[in-house]
Scaffold this motif. Structure first.
Motif, PDB file in Angstrom:
ATOM      1  N   GLN A   1       7.721  41.941  56.582  1.00  0.00           N
ATOM      2  CA  GLN A   1       7.181  42.998  57.435  1.00  0.00           C
ATOM      3  C   GLN A   1       6.561  42.415  58.693  1.00  0.00           C
ATOM      4  N   ILE A   2       5.811  41.331  58.544  1.00  0.00           N
ATOM      5  CA  ILE A   2       5.137  40.730  59.697  1.00  0.00           C
ATOM      6  C   ILE A   2       6.141  40.224  60.728  1.00  0.00           C
ATOM      7  N   LEU A   3       7.178  39.536  60.283  1.00  0.00           N
ATOM      8  CA  LEU A   3       8.169  39.021  61.232  1.00  0.00           C
ATOM      9  C   LEU A   3       8.917  40.162  61.915  1.00  0.00           C
ATOM     10  N   THR A   4       9.224  41.211  61.152  1.00  0.00           N
ATOM     11  CA  THR A   4       9.901  42.364  61.750  1.00  0.00           C
ATOM     12  C   THR A   4       9.025  43.012  62.812  1.00  0.00           C
ATOM     13  N   GLN A   5       7.733  43.135  62.530  1.00  0.00           N
ATOM     14  CA  GLN A   5       6.838  43.811  63.467  1.00  0.00           C
ATOM     15  C   GLN A   5       6.480  42.939  64.676  1.00  0.00           C
ATOM     16  N   ILE A   6       6.409  41.608  64.492  1.00  0.00           N
ATOM     17  CA  ILE A   6       6.200  40.736  65.655  1.00  0.00           C
ATOM     18  C   ILE A   6       7.420  40.811  66.574  1.00  0.00           C
ATOM     19  N   ALA A   7       8.616  40.751  65.985  1.00  0.00           N
ATOM     20  CA  ALA A   7       9.827  40.869  66.797  1.00  0.00           C
ATOM     21  C   ALA A   7       9.871  42.223  67.506  1.00  0.00           C
ATOM     22  N   ARG A   8       9.438  43.263  66.796  1.00  0.00           N
ATOM     23  CA  ARG A   8       9.405  44.599  67.426  1.00  0.00           C
ATOM     24  C   ARG A   8       8.476  44.595  68.638  1.00  0.00           C
ATOM     25  N   TYR A   9       7.333  43.986  68.499  1.00  0.00           N
ATOM     26  CA  TYR A   9       6.371  43.887  69.607  1.00  0.00           C
ATOM     27  C   TYR A   9       7.033  43.251  70.831  1.00  0.00           C
TER      28      TYR A   9
ATOM     29  N   VAL B   1      18.352  46.491  69.067  1.00  0.00           N
ATOM     30  CA  VAL B   1      17.584  47.447  68.266  1.00  0.00           C
ATOM     31  C   VAL B   1      17.968  48.888  68.607  1.00  0.00           C
ATOM     32  N   ILE B   2      18.216  49.675  67.548  1.00  0.00           N
ATOM     33  CA  ILE B   2      18.398  51.116  67.683  1.00  0.00           C
ATOM     34  C   ILE B   2      17.140  51.836  67.223  1.00  0.00           C
ATOM     35  N   SER B   3      16.649  51.462  66.028  1.00  0.00           N
ATOM     36  CA  SER B   3      15.434  52.084  65.492  1.00  0.00           C
ATOM     37  C   SER B   3      14.872  51.225  64.377  1.00  0.00           C
ATOM     38  N   TYR B   4      13.699  51.635  63.871  1.00  0.00           N
ATOM     39  CA  TYR B   4      13.026  50.946  62.767  1.00  0.00           C
ATOM     40  C   TYR B   4      12.781  51.967  61.654  1.00  0.00           C
ATOM     41  N   PRO B   5      13.716  52.106  60.711  1.00  0.00           N
ATOM     42  CA  PRO B   5      13.556  53.095  59.643  1.00  0.00           C
ATOM     43  C   PRO B   5      12.421  52.779  58.673  1.00  0.00           C
ATOM     44  N   ASP B   6      11.974  51.521  58.656  1.00  0.00           N
ATOM     45  CA  ASP B   6      10.961  51.054  57.703  1.00  0.00           C
ATOM     46  C   ASP B   6      10.288  49.831  58.323  1.00  0.00           C
ATOM     47  N   PRO B   7       9.036  49.524  57.940  1.00  0.00           N
ATOM     48  CA  PRO B   7       8.375  48.336  58.513  1.00  0.00           C
ATOM     49  C   PRO B   7       9.122  47.020  58.305  1.00  0.00           C
ATOM     50  N   ASN B   8       9.978  46.941  57.286  1.00  0.00           N
ATOM     51  CA  ASN B   8      10.757  45.729  57.027  1.00  0.00           C
ATOM     52  C   ASN B   8      12.188  45.798  57.554  1.00  0.00           C
ATOM     53  N   VAL B   9      12.540  46.894  58.205  1.00  0.00           N
ATOM     54  CA  VAL B   9      13.959  47.158  58.485  1.00  0.00           C
ATOM     55  C   VAL B   9      14.211  47.426  59.964  1.00  0.00           C
ATOM     56  N   VAL B  10      15.299  46.851  60.462  1.00  0.00           N
ATOM     57  CA  VAL B  10      15.817  47.156  61.787  1.00  0.00           C
ATOM     58  C   VAL B  10      17.196  47.786  61.625  1.00  0.00           C
ATOM     59  N   LEU B  11      17.409  48.902  62.300  1.00  0.00           N
ATOM     60  CA  LEU B  11      18.754  49.424  62.482  1.00  0.00           C
ATOM     61  C   LEU B  11      19.216  48.945  63.851  1.00  0.00           C
TER      62      LEU B  11
ATOM     63  N   GLU C   1      10.995  50.351  46.510  1.00  0.00           N
ATOM     64  CA  GLU C   1      11.034  51.820  46.377  1.00  0.00           C
ATOM     65  C   GLU C   1      10.794  52.476  47.727  1.00  0.00           C
ATOM     66  N   ARG C   2       9.819  51.962  48.473  1.00  0.00           N
ATOM     67  CA  ARG C   2       9.516  52.514  49.798  1.00  0.00           C
ATOM     68  C   ARG C   2      10.727  52.393  50.718  1.00  0.00           C
ATOM     69  N   ILE C   3      11.348  51.203  50.698  1.00  0.00           N
ATOM     70  CA  ILE C   3      12.500  50.963  51.572  1.00  0.00           C
ATOM     71  C   ILE C   3      13.667  51.869  51.166  1.00  0.00           C
ATOM     72  N   ARG C   4      13.926  51.984  49.862  1.00  0.00           N
ATOM     73  CA  ARG C   4      15.005  52.865  49.392  1.00  0.00           C
ATOM     74  C   ARG C   4      14.774  54.291  49.878  1.00  0.00           C
ATOM     75  N   LYS C   5      13.547  54.758  49.791  1.00  0.00           N
ATOM     76  CA  LYS C   5      13.231  56.131  50.226  1.00  0.00           C
ATOM     77  C   LYS C   5      13.498  56.292  51.722  1.00  0.00           C
ATOM     78  N   ASN C   6      13.090  55.285  52.507  1.00  0.00           N
ATOM     79  CA  ASN C   6      13.262  55.385  53.954  1.00  0.00           C
ATOM     80  C   ASN C   6      14.710  55.213  54.397  1.00  0.00           C
ATOM     81  N   LEU C   7      15.510  54.536  53.571  1.00  0.00           N
ATOM     82  CA  LEU C   7      16.908  54.313  53.950  1.00  0.00           C
ATOM     83  C   LEU C   7      17.867  55.296  53.282  1.00  0.00           C
TER      84      LEU C   7
END
Length: 317
Positions: A56-64, A77-87, A305-311
């Protein structure tokens, strides 16, 4: 209390799964790709352990950084469906890794410090002056490209001439990626300085989309793709010939190498306190680089579980 860990992100309902060392990738229709960053820690061509919050931290630093550099260079990047995920857009990755360096530093065989200390002054198509010291600031940032090794090969130093002559990139492509890289690095150094950090060096990966546009891919200016030093102590430590103070995330790597040959032996069980210490370093890096507080209590677990729900919207119908 055991901290939440995402060590596997296999989701059977998502199509075209490719499992990388630390990321799970799923190719979707319309040239899109879901990239899930796990907490796995890779070194010595194997997985050593998992570090809580790392993905999550690496994904969010890259997002920044993606958000703060999109005016310089388009990215995948298209979007961020979850704190750990990049579309992201699925790209054809260019076969050259673009490394920008602002200081005479590094430990790998392709780093300019290693080459310089071996007596070389001409490297990567440039000539460095005599009399430079380890960790000294260079007269200006330089690009030290390497071949992007696939299938377990080793990166090799390249010059601009070699890149063009070998047909790795066209002259126009090289002009574009080198211009992007230097501008991205300048923005990174400028913003890092405001946080009391020195962005020492970094690597960029670029790819082309279906229209042959060049986009920034992978990650940008994370502590895994970049070297940061603490600005406040740099000058004094440099004068004393000491190693600059940095985000030292290599506790686990060092612990392992002291106890076995990690390329041949079984990896010993990594102590819990070592894992937690490494997690704390990633949290500190996130907070210093972005200027934002990392709220570990707000991390919703169980993570898969959180990621599955968001994806779920991307599951095969």
């Amino acid at each position: 209390m055991r901290l939440p860990i995402l060590d596997d992100a296999t989701i059977p309902e998502l199509p075209n799964h490719y499992k990388g060392k630390v990321r799970e990738n799923y190719d979707l229709p319309d040239n899109q790709r879901l990239i899930i960053a796990t907490d796995r820690l890779s070194a010595f061509d194997r997985i050593l352990t998992a570090i809580p919050y790392k993905g999550q931290i690496l994904t969010q630093i890259a997002r920044y950084w993606f958000d703060n550099t999109s005016d310089i260079c388009p990215n995948h990047v298209i979007s961020y469906p979850d704190p750990n995920v990049v579309l992201g857009k699925r790209l054809n990755i260019l076969p050259v890794e673009v490394v920008v360096r602002g200081y005479l530093a590094g430990t790998t065989s392709t780093s300019i410090l290693t080459l310089y200390e071996s007596g070389k002054r001409q490297m990567y198509g440039m000539t460095l002056p005599e009399g430079l010291k380890a960790n000294q600031k260079l007269p200006q940032p330089v690009i030290t490209p390497t071949s992007k090794a696939f299938d377990g090969g080793h990166d090799e130093p390249l010059s601009e001439r070699q890149i063009i002559d070998q047909g790795l990139l066209s002259q126009q492509q090289w002009n574009t990626v080198s211009d992007y890289a230097l501008k991205l690095f300048a923005r990174g150094q400028e913003m890092a300085a405001k946080r009391g950090l020195i962005l020492v060096d970094t690597k960029y990966e670029f790819g082309t989309d279906e229209d042959n546009n060049i986009l920034l891919a992978d990650e940008i200016h994370t502590p895994d793709s970049s070297r940061y030093w603490m600005a406040e102590s740099y000058q004094e430590r440099f004068k004393q010939g000491q190693r600059p103070e940095s985000f030292d995330k290599d506790f686990v790597r060092a612990w392992v190498t002291q106890r076995c040959d990690p390329y041949k032996d079984a990896i010993p069980q990594i102590p819990e306190n070592l894992v937690r210490d490494t997690s704390s370093v990633y949290i500190k890096a996130y907070e210093m680089i972005t200027g934002r507080k990392f709220d570990a209590q707000a991390v919703e677990a169980p993570l898969l579980e959180r990621i599955r729900k968001n994806l779920a919207p991307y599951f095969r119908v």
